[in-house]
Design a protein around this motif. Sequence first.
Motif, PDB file in Angstrom:
ATOM      1  N   ALA A  56       0.604  -1.531  -0.030  1.00 25.64           N
ATOM      2  CA  ALA A  56       0.234  -0.205   0.009  1.00 25.64           C
ATOM      3  C   ALA A  56       0.508   1.702  -0.189  1.00 25.64           C
ATOM      4  O   ALA A  56       0.435   2.093  -0.492  1.00 25.64           O
ATOM      5  CB  ALA A  56      -0.380   0.117   0.971  1.00 25.64           C
ATOM      6  N   GLN A  57       1.821   1.374   0.883  1.00 24.58           N
ATOM      7  CA  GLN A  57       2.731   2.271   0.929  1.00 24.58           C
ATOM      8  C   GLN A  57       3.884   2.635  -0.377  1.00 24.58           C
ATOM      9  O   GLN A  57       3.563   3.897  -1.052  1.00 24.58           O
ATOM     10  CB  GLN A  57       4.157   1.560   1.634  1.00 24.58           C
ATOM     11  CG  GLN A  57       5.029   2.872   1.381  1.00 24.58           C
ATOM     12  CD  GLN A  57       6.311   1.835   2.318  1.00 24.58           C
ATOM     13  OE1 GLN A  57       6.287   2.155   3.461  1.00 24.58           O
ATOM     14  NE2 GLN A  57       7.011   1.595   1.699  1.00 24.58           N
ATOM     15  N   PHE A  58       4.335   1.709  -1.309  1.00 21.56           N
ATOM     16  CA  PHE A  58       4.156   2.341  -2.662  1.00 21.56           C
ATOM     17  C   PHE A  58       3.212   2.689  -3.749  1.00 21.56           C
ATOM     18  O   PHE A  58       3.312   3.033  -4.672  1.00 21.56           O
ATOM     19  CB  PHE A  58       4.863   0.870  -3.811  1.00 21.56           C
ATOM     20  CG  PHE A  58       6.649   0.608  -2.852  1.00 21.56           C
ATOM     21  CD1 PHE A  58       7.963   1.563  -3.297  1.00 21.56           C
ATOM     22  CD2 PHE A  58       7.079   0.107  -2.238  1.00 21.56           C
ATOM     23  CE1 PHE A  58       8.458   1.749  -3.033  1.00 21.56           C
ATOM     24  CE2 PHE A  58       7.878   0.476  -0.921  1.00 21.56           C
ATOM     25  CZ  PHE A  58       9.053   0.706  -1.370  1.00 21.56           C
ATOM     26  N   GLU A  59       1.733   1.971  -3.863  1.00 17.54           N
ATOM     27  CA  GLU A  59       0.813   2.054  -4.564  1.00 17.54           C
ATOM     28  C   GLU A  59       0.447   3.327  -4.254  1.00 17.54           C
ATOM     29  O   GLU A  59      -0.325   4.447  -5.246  1.00 17.54           O
ATOM     30  CB  GLU A  59      -0.778   0.790  -4.374  1.00 17.54           C
ATOM     31  CG  GLU A  59      -0.207  -0.450  -4.424  1.00 17.54           C
ATOM     32  CD  GLU A  59      -0.810  -1.464  -3.734  1.00 17.54           C
ATOM     33  OE1 GLU A  59      -0.861  -2.150  -4.383  1.00 17.54           O
ATOM     34  OE2 GLU A  59      -1.555  -1.394  -3.130  1.00 17.54           O
ATOM     35  N   ALA A  60       0.852   4.239  -3.252  1.00 18.42           N
ATOM     36  CA  ALA A  60       0.198   5.642  -1.638  1.00 18.42           C
ATOM     37  C   ALA A  60       0.775   6.711  -2.983  1.00 18.42           C
ATOM     38  O   ALA A  60       0.213   7.988  -3.558  1.00 18.42           O
ATOM     39  CB  ALA A  60       0.077   5.939  -0.962  1.00 18.42           C
ATOM     40  N   VAL A  61       2.056   6.251  -3.962  1.00 17.32           N
ATOM     41  CA  VAL A  61       2.692   6.741  -5.184  1.00 17.32           C
ATOM     42  C   VAL A  61       3.479   6.328  -6.627  1.00 17.32           C
ATOM     43  O   VAL A  61       3.492   7.024  -6.799  1.00 17.32           O
ATOM     44  CB  VAL A  61       4.416   7.019  -4.209  1.00 17.32           C
ATOM     45  CG1 VAL A  61       4.396   8.277  -3.191  1.00 17.32           C
ATOM     46  CG2 VAL A  61       5.352   5.700  -4.645  1.00 17.32           C
TER      47      VAL A  61
END
Length: 330
Positions: free
Chosen positions: A180-185
């Motif tokens: 989710a952290q990488f999808e957020a960017v």
Amino acid sequence: MSKSKALLVSLIVAVALVASASFAMAKPIKIKFSHVVAENTPKGQMANKFKQLIDERLDGKVIVQVFPNSQLFGDNKVLEAMLLGDVHLAAPSLSKFKKYTKSLQIYDLPFLFTDMNAVERFQKGPEGQKLLTSIKSKGLIGLGYLHNGLKQLSASSPLRVPADAKNKKFRIMSSDVLAAQFEAVGAMPLKKPFSEVFTLLQTKAIDGQENTWSNIFSKKFFEVQPFITETNHGVLDYLVITSTEFWTGLPDDLRPRIKKALDEAIAFGNKVAAQKAIDDRQKIIDSRRTKVLELTAAERQLWVNAMKPVWKQFEDQIGKNYIDAAIKSN
Ligand code: SIN
């Protein structure tokens, strides 16, 4: 009983005693400690220190065998192997326990802890201690936390602002929070074992990854990644674990001595971790194989703003009480 018969009986008893004593001596308790990193890392050094302390103190009653570099099991298999009794100690990253508990996902929340002292304070507090036993019902016991350090982003192109990561493929550990952290960017996360990261980077199958200075240095990721952004955006910490069956099956006189050696080895590993975060960072800079980018406060804030919504996304799974306690530890 005649004198000669009595002599024969005591001889037989003596032989039996010697035989059983040597049988007991010939069967020391074996502790197989499996991990995935190199020996010159905090975890590698902690494992070797544990072996050294046991060798010095337990007169051969316990033998520790350390298997570094995923030689025995990768992190994806080690917990299953532990439950089967094929390995007895491991220290997987806290990002690799998703199958066993959702609460430990707290350690993956981006920009949650400001530094390793905050992590330490949280772990020593009631919530951190409660998390240590959060996998007990699954047959595993957390014996302690071990640090590595804060994570940085490495990539094939410079990452200064979140938009630079858009559509780039990043290897992550098997954690939904990290995904989710990488999808957020706007990036594409790929869950892959640690043992495959170097080759994935070298062959350009992926664009980047996140890790600590000591892992980036010891696994030579910096040689195949032209840019590292010093984000300190997350923490890489470990849970030193064993199986309940193995731990409770240890002789009562040995268990506290093994635990003491382990506690000392963990304290040693934590010191190594703090030093390596400084030294390995410098070695990477000095190598000139990669460019280390430092963010301005405004640039860093953009990453925080983009990634922080992940906290809310996972709040119910993790538990708000844990998140609040972590914030307080800062
Ligand atoms: C480790 O430090 O144990 C491995 C971390 C990773 O999989 O990136």
